[in-house]
Write an enzyme that holds these catalytic residues in place. Sequence first.
Site, short mmCIF file in Angstrom:
data_model
loop_
_atom_site.label_atom_id
_atom_site.label_comp_id
_atom_site.label_asym_id
_atom_site.label_seq_id
_atom_site.Cartn_x
_atom_site.Cartn_y
_atom_site.Cartn_z
N ASP A 7 8.88 15.85 -13.63
CA ASP A 7 9.43 16.40 -12.40
C ASP A 7 10.96 16.30 -12.33
OD1 ASP A 7 9.16 13.63 -12.10
OD2 ASP A 7 7.98 13.72 -10.26
N ASP A 36 4.34 3.33 -17.49
CA ASP A 36 3.72 4.55 -17.99
C ASP A 36 4.15 4.74 -19.43
OD1 ASP A 36 2.65 5.47 -15.36
OD2 ASP A 36 4.78 5.46 -14.84
N ASP A 42 5.34 -0.78 -12.36
CA ASP A 42 4.23 -0.41 -13.24
C ASP A 42 4.77 0.38 -14.42
OD1 ASP A 42 4.59 2.21 -12.39
OD2 ASP A 42 3.10 2.02 -10.81
P1 ATP Z 1 6.71 5.02 -9.25
O1 ATP Z 1 5.69 4.52 -10.25
O2 ATP Z 1 7.83 4.12 -8.97
O3 ATP Z 1 6.09 5.58 -8.03
P2 ATP Z 1 7.09 7.06 -11.23
O4 ATP Z 1 8.22 8.02 -11.47
O5 ATP Z 1 6.76 6.14 -12.36
O6 ATP Z 1 7.44 6.28 -9.91
P3 ATP Z 1 4.38 7.95 -11.45
O7 ATP Z 1 3.54 8.63 -10.43
O8 ATP Z 1 3.99 6.62 -11.96
O9 ATP Z 1 5.84 7.90 -10.82
O10 ATP Z 1 4.53 8.98 -12.65
C1 ATP Z 1 5.05 8.61 -13.92
C2 ATP Z 1 5.88 9.75 -14.48
O11 ATP Z 1 5.05 10.89 -14.67
C3 ATP Z 1 7.01 10.22 -13.58
O12 ATP Z 1 8.17 9.45 -13.74
C4 ATP Z 1 7.20 11.64 -14.07
O13 ATP Z 1 7.91 11.67 -15.29
C5 ATP Z 1 5.78 12.08 -14.37
N1 ATP Z 1 5.15 12.70 -13.19
C6 ATP Z 1 4.39 12.10 -12.24
N2 ATP Z 1 3.97 12.96 -11.32
C7 ATP Z 1 4.44 14.16 -11.69
C8 ATP Z 1 4.33 15.48 -11.15
N3 ATP Z 1 3.64 15.71 -10.04
N4 ATP Z 1 4.96 16.49 -11.81
C9 ATP Z 1 5.66 16.25 -12.95
N5 ATP Z 1 5.79 15.04 -13.49
C10 ATP Z 1 5.21 14.01 -12.89
MG MG Z 2 5.08 4.80 -12.46
#
Ligand code: ATP
Ligand code: MG
Length: 471
Positions: free
Chosen positions: A165, A86, A84
Amino acid sequence: MFKGFTRFLQSPGERLKSFFGPESAVAAGLSEPRIIPRQDHPVSRQHFSDAALKVLYRLHNAGYQAYLVGGCIRDSLLGRMPKDFDVATDATPEEVKTLFRNSRIIGRRFRIVHVRFGREVIEVTTFRGKPGDDHGDHIAQQSDEGLLLRDNVWGNIQEDAIRRDFTINALYYSIADFSIHDFANGVSDIEARTLRLIGDPATRYREDPVRMLRAVRFAGKLDFHLDPATEAPIRDLAPQLLQIPPARLFDEILKLFMGGHGVDTFRLLRQYGLFEMLFPEAAEAMDELPWAEPLVEAALASTDRRIAEERPVTPAFLFAALLWGPVQLRQAAHEQDGMPPIPALQAASQQVVSRQLQHISIPKRFSLPMRDIWDLQQRLPMRRGRRVFQTREHPRFRAAYDLLLLRETAGELEPDLGDWWTAFQNADEHEQRRLLDKVGANPAGSGAPRKRRKRRRKPRGDNNGSDNGNA
Ligand code: ATP
Ligand code: MG
């Protein structure tokens, strides 16, 4: 997919020296990014969905900054297909919304815009600033314990990066020139397969305890190790998870256990004392019943296998296995108080569900089938007359039979009942009759516990019915 780069990452001799100099102040929370031009990285627009590209270009053409950030860039660099996308931008949620008819502003704690294209949703997030700063929506709130209650202060890309994070999640791909902006040495951490929180780990976990679950999830999924400073505070801070609303935890649990690496993730959750904050009764049962933990591992292994084979999985089955230990403990306690087995199971199920809901909200569409799967555990040993066919026709029969097999694998039961049902399902009418006659001759022959459990006191935390009735 990105063979050249992946090979690069895997061979320590060939590091990306050209653009990674010595350790910089960046990880400490600072400012200028390393900019990796298109020709020096393998991330290509071909790996992004049309929807993601559309969002980036429309923002860009309207004069805003637009970047892909987070998991999609991290995964592309690791040679995995992103699942996905972002997007980060300097446009406010309202400005984003006016650009896309198919969009919705969601979230209060953390306002973002969802732009929908058929079944695909692109998450568009406005750059966040420092909570104390006087711009944006002016809304950032923190509890006395440091928990970030709201985070809606807008900022610039640098500020946005250090509020993310992990270093590996703070990589931004620019649609303006296809470069990657690395604000926290994320690429060298990818290279070293290290998960490192940006900033002071204890502070960052207190701001948002879910980051502890994310640490474990990424470690399990990417096969990365936690940097020692990132790892150190987790055990002590695990109880902070109790502050997180049950609905948010349900989403996290699905990502933890249904992401294809459930067994590894579960072991890490146990290791860091996180599991017991999510499933306290299941953790207690694992201390008391020798088969309870093997049962959960077997269920997760089967889920991981199915995901690898792209077969469907349901949270109802997984939750049924996770909570079967506590259901059995409570049922035994009720029976010891003289309740017959069927009502004892029902009372136990209801109590286990209502206590679990205080931690993780399990939607009814999963908790109801979960309870059917438990009820069927009591019907599977009853194999006389029409009842067998009714059980066989039950919509949850297959899931219940699968749980029965796992109970046998885990050592809770002798394997004969599972074998019988396996044979019965595969049999023609004649053979089925023979199998039924066999049970008729020895009706008590199966479904027997492997060992008689010693009589137990009631499980802790059972305050006699006060948690009854609101499941
Ligand atoms: P995946 O989609 O594979 O689970 P992801 O890293 O893209 O992993 P998402 O939940 O889609 O996770 O979040 C997108 C981005 O937003 C993360 O990569 C991070 O940079 C930021 N992020 C998400 N959750 C948090 C959090 N709890 N604290 C700080 N930053 C966050
Ligand atoms: Mg993501």
